[in-house]
Design an enzyme around this catalytic site. Structure first.
Site, PDB file in Angstrom:
ATOM      1  N   SER A 437       0.820  -1.212   0.000  1.00 48.10           N
ATOM      2  CA  SER A 437       0.000   0.000   0.000  1.00 48.10           C
ATOM      3  C   SER A 437       0.853   1.259   0.000  1.00 48.10           C
ATOM      4  O   SER A 437       0.341   2.329  -0.305  1.00 48.10           O
ATOM      5  CB  SER A 437      -0.967   0.027   1.181  1.00 48.10           C
ATOM      6  OG  SER A 437      -0.608  -0.833   2.193  1.00 48.10           O
ATOM      7  N   HIS A 458      -3.430  -3.440  -5.944  1.00 45.39           N
ATOM      8  CA  HIS A 458      -3.691  -2.962  -4.583  1.00 45.39           C
ATOM      9  C   HIS A 458      -5.156  -3.189  -4.208  1.00 45.39           C
ATOM     10  O   HIS A 458      -6.050  -2.549  -4.751  1.00 45.39           O
ATOM     11  CB  HIS A 458      -3.329  -1.465  -4.510  1.00 45.39           C
ATOM     12  CG  HIS A 458      -3.506  -0.867  -3.157  1.00 45.39           C
ATOM     13  ND1 HIS A 458      -3.957   0.401  -2.954  1.00 45.39           N
ATOM     14  CD2 HIS A 458      -3.292  -1.379  -1.917  1.00 45.39           C
ATOM     15  CE1 HIS A 458      -4.013   0.652  -1.658  1.00 45.39           C
ATOM     16  NE2 HIS A 458      -3.616  -0.418  -1.011  1.00 45.39           N
ATOM     17  N   GLU A 470      -7.014  -1.232  -7.194  1.00 49.69           N
ATOM     18  CA  GLU A 470      -6.161  -0.254  -7.864  1.00 49.69           C
ATOM     19  C   GLU A 470      -5.002  -1.018  -8.514  1.00 49.69           C
ATOM     20  O   GLU A 470      -4.296  -1.761  -7.830  1.00 49.69           O
ATOM     21  CB  GLU A 470      -5.608   0.670  -6.774  1.00 49.69           C
ATOM     22  CG  GLU A 470      -5.457   2.087  -7.142  1.00 49.69           C
ATOM     23  CD  GLU A 470      -5.142   2.951  -5.890  1.00 49.69           C
ATOM     24  OE1 GLU A 470      -5.087   4.148  -6.068  1.00 49.69           O
ATOM     25  OE2 GLU A 470      -4.930   2.442  -4.787  1.00 49.69           O
ATOM     26  N   ASN A 508      -5.313   6.211  -1.472  1.00 50.48           N
ATOM     27  CA  ASN A 508      -4.742   6.637  -0.196  1.00 50.48           C
ATOM     28  C   ASN A 508      -4.192   8.066  -0.273  1.00 50.48           C
ATOM     29  O   ASN A 508      -4.209   8.793   0.713  1.00 50.48           O
ATOM     30  CB  ASN A 508      -3.638   5.669   0.249  1.00 50.48           C
ATOM     31  CG  ASN A 508      -4.240   4.354   0.734  1.00 50.48           C
ATOM     32  OD1 ASN A 508      -5.423   4.292   1.064  1.00 50.48           O
ATOM     33  ND2 ASN A 508      -3.448   3.305   0.756  1.00 50.48           N
TER      34      ASN A 508
HETATM   35  P1  NAD Z   1      -0.448  -9.294   7.736  1.00 50.22           P
HETATM   36  O1  NAD Z   1       0.618  -8.982   8.714  1.00 50.22           O
HETATM   37  O2  NAD Z   1      -1.810  -9.598   8.224  1.00 50.22           O
HETATM   38  O3  NAD Z   1       0.016 -10.521   6.823  1.00 50.22           O
HETATM   39  C1  NAD Z   1       1.283 -10.693   6.314  1.00 50.22           C
HETATM   40  C2  NAD Z   1       1.520 -12.187   6.238  1.00 50.22           C
HETATM   41  O4  NAD Z   1       2.714 -12.423   5.507  1.00 50.22           O
HETATM   42  C3  NAD Z   1       1.712 -12.851   7.588  1.00 50.22           C
HETATM   43  O5  NAD Z   1       0.835 -13.950   7.701  1.00 50.22           O
HETATM   44  C4  NAD Z   1       3.171 -13.297   7.587  1.00 50.22           C
HETATM   45  O6  NAD Z   1       3.387 -14.483   8.309  1.00 50.22           O
HETATM   46  C5  NAD Z   1       3.399 -13.497   6.105  1.00 50.22           C
HETATM   47  N1  NAD Z   1       4.803 -13.462   5.741  1.00 50.22           N
HETATM   48  C6  NAD Z   1       5.772 -12.638   6.185  1.00 50.22           C
HETATM   49  N2  NAD Z   1       6.948 -12.928   5.612  1.00 50.22           N
HETATM   50  C7  NAD Z   1       6.733 -13.966   4.770  1.00 50.22           C
HETATM   51  C8  NAD Z   1       7.562 -14.722   3.899  1.00 50.22           C
HETATM   52  N3  NAD Z   1       8.849 -14.466   3.788  1.00 50.22           N
HETATM   53  N4  NAD Z   1       6.991 -15.708   3.189  1.00 50.22           N
HETATM   54  C9  NAD Z   1       5.687 -15.987   3.305  1.00 50.22           C
HETATM   55  N5  NAD Z   1       4.848 -15.306   4.131  1.00 50.22           N
HETATM   56  C10 NAD Z   1       5.381 -14.309   4.856  1.00 50.22           C
HETATM   57  O7  NAD Z   1      -0.457  -8.046   6.731  1.00 50.22           O
HETATM   58  P2  NAD Z   1      -1.622  -7.586   5.731  1.00 50.22           P
HETATM   59  O8  NAD Z   1      -2.430  -6.553   6.408  1.00 50.22           O
HETATM   60  O9  NAD Z   1      -2.271  -8.764   5.154  1.00 50.22           O
HETATM   61  O10 NAD Z   1      -0.767  -6.818   4.626  1.00 50.22           O
HETATM   62  C11 NAD Z   1      -0.020  -7.497   3.660  1.00 50.22           C
HETATM   63  C12 NAD Z   1       0.373  -6.555   2.551  1.00 50.22           C
HETATM   64  O11 NAD Z   1      -0.802  -5.946   2.019  1.00 50.22           O
HETATM   65  C13 NAD Z   1       1.259  -5.408   2.977  1.00 50.22           C
HETATM   66  O12 NAD Z   1       2.137  -5.100   1.935  1.00 50.22           O
HETATM   67  C14 NAD Z   1       0.285  -4.249   3.162  1.00 50.22           C
HETATM   68  O13 NAD Z   1       0.878  -2.993   3.006  1.00 50.22           O
HETATM   69  C15 NAD Z   1      -0.699  -4.534   2.072  1.00 50.22           C
HETATM   70  N6  NAD Z   1      -2.051  -3.969   2.265  1.00 50.22           N
HETATM   71  C16 NAD Z   1      -2.653  -3.991   3.485  1.00 50.22           C
HETATM   72  C17 NAD Z   1      -3.909  -3.458   3.629  1.00 50.22           C
HETATM   73  C18 NAD Z   1      -4.621  -3.480   4.949  1.00 50.22           C
HETATM   74  O14 NAD Z   1      -5.626  -2.810   5.109  1.00 50.22           O
HETATM   75  N7  NAD Z   1      -4.145  -4.258   5.904  1.00 50.22           N
HETATM   76  C19 NAD Z   1      -4.583  -2.904   2.515  1.00 50.22           C
HETATM   77  C20 NAD Z   1      -3.945  -2.921   1.274  1.00 50.22           C
HETATM   78  C21 NAD Z   1      -2.669  -3.456   1.164  1.00 50.22           C
END
Ligand code: NAD
Length: 728
Positions: A437, A458, A470, A508
C-alpha cells in the site's frame, strides 16, 4: 430483427417474446416500448386472441432501461422527460386495464408475465402492470428495482404499483434500498405471484382460465385501501413519519432520488391511481434533471461498467488467470485467496509456517460458513471453493502459477526475498503482482528478474467486501502485466482503475488529506462534533476522526513517520502529527484498542472521547458548516486533480469511480471531478482561493482547474472520453 416478437398459438394465447438482437440481456429502448405498445393493441383488438403472455427469449427477462435512453431523454428537458414517462405509463396502464370497461371492470383480456430469470427495473415494472407474474425457480435470478443505487428511482409505475401492492412499509426495502430477491423470496414478499417450473406454460394456463375479477388490480377495485394505511390513517401516519426520518437519517438529505421517491409515494397515496402516476412522473422528471442523478448514473453505471469491460485494457490477448499463487496468508492474502477461489481460480496460499497458511485458508471457511447460516451457500459449493485453496510453506507448489500476488509484511527486504524465491519456480511468462500500500512499485520491481512482468495490484480491506482494486504500473511494467491484472480483477468481479506509480497511488493519496484535515481542525479548536457531522452531512460515510479510529492510530503514526522521512523539510503535516502522536501516547490506538477519538465498549462505538476537549479546547468562534465541509471535500478533490495533472491518474472516469468505490467519496456527487463540474470550475476556484487565504497553500487552485474555469469548460466536457491531462 426486432426487440419483441408476437405469435398467437392454437390455444388463442398471444405470446409476446422480448429478445433484443445482439445482446445477452434485454434492455428497454424507446423503440422497444413503441413496438410493445402496437403488439398489445393488436392482441386487444383481435377477437381470436383470448389473452397474452409476455416473456423473454433469453435466459433472463430483462436488466432494465437502457440508461443511454435516460441520458437522451434528459437532453430534451423537463417537458420531454415528463411526456416520455407519461407515454410509458399509458402503455403499461393499457396492459393493466387490458381493454376492460372502466365502469363495470369487465371484458378485459388477461395478460400475464413469465420470467425465466432476472427481472430488474423496467424488467419488473412491466410485469407489475400485468395481471399475474410467474417466475421460473431460478436461484440465480434477481428480481427487484435497483434504480435508487444509481441515483434515480423506479419511474415507470414501479414506485406507485409496489407501494399500493405491498404498502409503503413493506415496499420500503425494495424501493428505498433497491433490495433484490430470488424468485422464491420475491414470491414470499408478494412482489411476484407464482414460481413455476415452466412459467410460460403456467402463465398460458392461467390466462385461459382467468375470470374478469382476476384482472382487476386492488387499486382499481371499489373500496381499495392501501395496505398498512395511507398517510392520514393512524398506522399510515406512523409509517410515513418513520420513513421520512429514516430516509433523512440514512441519506443526510444529500440524495435527491430518495427524497423524491418518498414524496412520490406519500403524495401518490393521497390521490387516485392515475393521478399518482402523474405525480410519480413529475418527481421522476425532477430527479432526472438533478445534476447529482446524472453524475451518479455516469459514474456508478456507465463508467463503472466501461472500466470493468476493459476501457483501459491494452490490446493484448486473453490473460484469464487459472492458477494464482498468494504470498503471505495474513489479513490481505487470506481475503485475496477467498475471492479468487470463489470464482474458480486455483489458489496456492503460502506463508512462513503451515499454521499461518492454514489460518489464512480458515478465513475462507469462516466466510463460507456464514453464507451457509444465511442460506446463501451450500455445503457442496463450500467444499468446492475450499478444495481450490492449497495452504503450504512450500514454494515449489507455485509451479504452474500464471499470476502471483504478494501480500507479505510491508518491508522491502522481505518483499524482495519472496519475489526472488517465487520467480525461481514460476513459469517465465507469469506475472508478479504486489499488494503493497505504500512502497513504490518501481522500487520493488528491482528485485524482479522480469520488471516488465511486475505490477501493483492494490486491494482494499476487507477484500471480500471492497469493490475497487487499484492497479499500479511501475516505470517498466509492460502491457501484458496490465492486461493480466485487469483480467484477474474482472474474474473476481471487482472494478479496476489503472494508475501510475507515485506515493500512496491514488486512493490513499486522497483519503489521507481528508483524515489530516479533520485532525488539523481538531487541533485548531473546531468542535469535533461539528467536524464529524459536517462530513456526514456532505455524504461521507465516516467522519475523519471515526475513519482514523477504524484504520488505527498506530497505522497513522507509521505512515506519518515514513512520509516525513521521505519528504524531509517539505513535510507539511506537523500540526496533524502532534495530535496523532499525543493520541498514541495516551494509548488510544482506535477501535481495535477500544479507545480512540471515540469511546468504545467491546468494539461498539460510543460518543466522542471527552478527553479531547481538555487537550484541544474548543475555540470561541466556530467556523460555519459550509467552511468545514469545503475544507473536508476540497482537500480530497484537489489531491485528485493534482494526481490527474501529474499523470498518476490518466482518466477522470477512473478518478470518480475509484473515489466512490475505494473510499466512499460522497457518492451523490458522482466523484471528485463530477463534483467540480456540478459546482462549476469558477466557483470551485473561488472556494479554493478563499480557503488558501485563510488556511494555507494546500488549497492552492491547481493550474488545470484555473484553466478550466477561465475557458468556461468542464472536466467531463474536456476529458470525459478518457483523455489524459498529461501526455504519457
Ligand atoms: P499481515 O501482517 O496480516 O500478513 C502478512 C503475512 O505475511 C503474515 O501472515 C506473515 O506471516 C506473512 N509473511 C511474512 N513474511 C513472509 C515470507 N517471507 N513468506 C511468506 N509469508 C510471509 O499483513 P496484511 O495486512 O495482510 O498486509 C499485507 C500486505 O498488504 C502489505 O504489503 C500491506 O501494506 C498490504 N495492504 C494492506 C492493507 C490493509 O488494510 N491491511 C490494505 C492494502 C494493502
Amino acid at each position: 430483427m426486432t426487440d419483441f416478437t408476437y405469435a398467437v398459438g392454437a390455444d388463442g394465447v398471444a405470446v409476446i417474446t422480448w429478445d433484443v438482437p445482439n445482446k445477452s440481456m434485454n434492455v428497454m429502448s424507446l423503440e422497444g416500448f413503441a413496438l410493445l405498445d402496437t403488439m398489445i393493441d393488436t392482441a386487444l383488438a383481435d377477437d381470436a386472441v383470448k389473452g397474452v403472455v409476455i416473456t423473454s427469449g433469453k435466459k433472463d427477462f430483462a436488466g432494465g432501461m437502457d440508461l443511454n435512453v435516460i441520458a437522451q431523454m434528459r437532453e430534451g428537458g423537463a417537458q420531454a422527460i415528463f411526456d416520455g414517462v407519461m407515454q410509458m405509463h399509458a402503455v403499461l396502464r393499457k396492459i393493466e386495464r387490458a381493454g376492460m370497461d372502466p365502469k363495470t371492470l369487465k371484458g378485459g383480456k388477461p395478460i400475464a408475465a413469465a420470467l425465466p430469470g432476472t427481472a430488474l427495473g423496467i424488467g419488473l415494472e412491466l410485469p407489475l402492470s400485468t395481471h399475474r407474474i410467474f417466475a421460473a425457480p431460478n436461484e440465480k435470478a434477481k428480481i427487484g428495482l435497483p434504480e435508487i443505487m444509481v441515483g434515480i428511482f423506479p419511474g415507470a409505475g414501479g414506485t406507485t404499483r409496489l407501494a399500493r401492492k405491498m404498502g409503503a412499509m413493506m415496499a420500503a426495502p425494495f424501493l428505498l434500498e433497491g433490495k433484490l430477491s430470488n424468485p422464491k423470496a420475491a414470491k414470499a414478499a408478494g412482489i411476484i405471484d407464482e414460481v413455476a417450473d415452466d412459467p410460460v406454460a403456467a402463465a398460458k394456463e392461467w390466462v385461459l382460465n382467468a375470470k374478469d375479477a382476476d384482472l382487476v388490480k386492488p387499486w382499481d377495485a371499489k373500496g381499495y385501501k392501501m395496505p398498512g394505511g395511507a398517510p392520514y390513517h393512524p398506522a399510515g401516519f406512523m409509517t410515513f413519519v418513520g420513513a421520512s426520518a429514516m430516509v433523512h437519517g440514512k441519506t443526510m438529505g444529500v440524495y435527491p432520488a430518495a427524497k423524491a421517491l418518498l414524496s412520490a409515494v406519500y403524495e401518490g397515496a393521497l390521490v387516485p391511481f392515475d393521478q399518482a402516476l402523474k405525480i410519480e412522473a413529475r418527481w421522476f422528471t425532477n430527479v432526472l434533471l438533478n445534476p447529482s442523478s446524472s453524475a451518479m448514473i455516469r459514474s456508478l453505471f456507465i463508467n463503472k461498467e466501461a472500466l470493468e469491460k476493459g476501457a483501459n485494457r491494452p490490446k493484448v490477448g486473453d490473460e484469464t488467470v487459472k492458477k494464482v499463487g498468494i504470498l503471505g496468508a495474513g489479513m490481505m492474502g487470506a481475503g485475496i485467496a477467498y475471492v479468487s477461489a470463489s470464482v474458480g481460480i486455483e489458489v496456492v496460499l503460502i506463508d512462513n509456517s503451515q499454521e499461518a497458511a492454514d489460518r489464512g485458508k480458515s478465513y475462507s471457511t469462516a466466510i463460507l460458513d456464514k453464507g451457509i447460516s444465511r442460506k446463501k451457500m451450500t455445503e457442496e459449493k463450500k467444499a468446492e471453493v475450499l478444495s481450490r485453496i492449497t495452504p503450504t510453506t512450500d514454494y515449489a507448489a507455485l509451479d504452474g502459477c500464471d499470476l502471483i500476488v504478494e501480500a507479505v509484511f510491508e518491508d522491502p527486504t522481505v518483499k524482495a526475498e519472496v519475489t526472488q524465491r517465487a520467480e525461481a519456480i514460476i513459469p517465465t511468462d507469469a506475472i508478479f503482482a504486489t499488494n503493497t500500500s505504500t512502497l513504490p512499485i518501481s522500487m520493488l520491481a528491482k528485485a524482479s528478474a522480469r520488471p516488465d512482468q511486475f505490477i501493483g495490484i492494490h486491494f482494499f480491506s476487507p477484500v471480500d467486501k471492497m469493490l475497487l482494486v487499484e492497479i499500479i504500473k511501475g516505470a517498466q511494467t509492460g502491457d501484458r502485466a496490465v492486461a493480466k491484472a485487469l483480467d484477474f480483477v474482472r474474474q473476481i468481479r471487482k472494478t479496476p482503475i489503472v494508475v501510475n506509480d507515485a506515493r500512496f497511488f491514488y486512493a490513499n493519496r486522497c483519503i489521507i488529506p481528508y483524515i489530516n484535515e479533520g485532525i488539523r481542525m481538531l487541533a485548531e479548536g473546531v468542535n469535533p462534533t461539528l467536524i464529524e457531522n459536517a462530513a456526514k452531512l456532505v455524504g461521507m460515510p465516516l467522519g475523519p476522526l471515526q475513519l482514523v479510529d477504524e484504520t488505527s492510530i498506530d497505522l497513522g503514526v507509521k505512515i506519518a513517520k515514513a512520509t516525513k522521512a521521505a519528504m524531509g523539510d517539505a513535510y507539511p503535516d506537523e500540526a496533524v502529527d502532534e495530535v496523532l502522536f499525543w493520541m498514541a501516547d495516551q494509548g488510544r490506538m482506535g477501535k481495535k484498542a477500544d479507545a480512540g477519538f471515540y469511546t468504545y465498549a467491546g468494539g461498539k462505538r460510543g460518543g466522542l472521547w471527552d478527553g479531547l476537549a481538555a487537550q484541544y479546547p474548543e475555540a470561541e468562534t466556530q467556523p460555519d458548516l459550509h467552511e468545514v465541509q469545503h475544507r473536508l471535500l476540497m482537500v480530497q478533490v484537489l489531491e485528485a486533480v493534482r494526481a490527474f495533472e501529474d499523470g498518476v491518474l490518466t482518466d477522470i472516469r477512473e478518478g470518480d469511480v475509484g473515489a466512490i468505490l475505494g473510499w466512499g467519496f460522497a457518492p451523490w456527487s458522482g466523484g471528485p471531478f463530477s463534483w467540480l463540474d456540478i459546482i462549476g470550475a469558477p466557483r470551485a476556484a473561488d472556494i479554493c482561493d478563499a480557503l488558501t487565504e485563510k488556511h494555507g497553500a494546500r488549497f492552492t487552485t491547481p493550474a488545470l482547474l484555473r484553466d478550466i474555469a477561465a475557458k468556461g469548460d468542464g472536466f467531463y466536457a474536456r476529458f470525459g472520453g478518457g483523455q489524459a491531462a498529461k501526455a504519457a
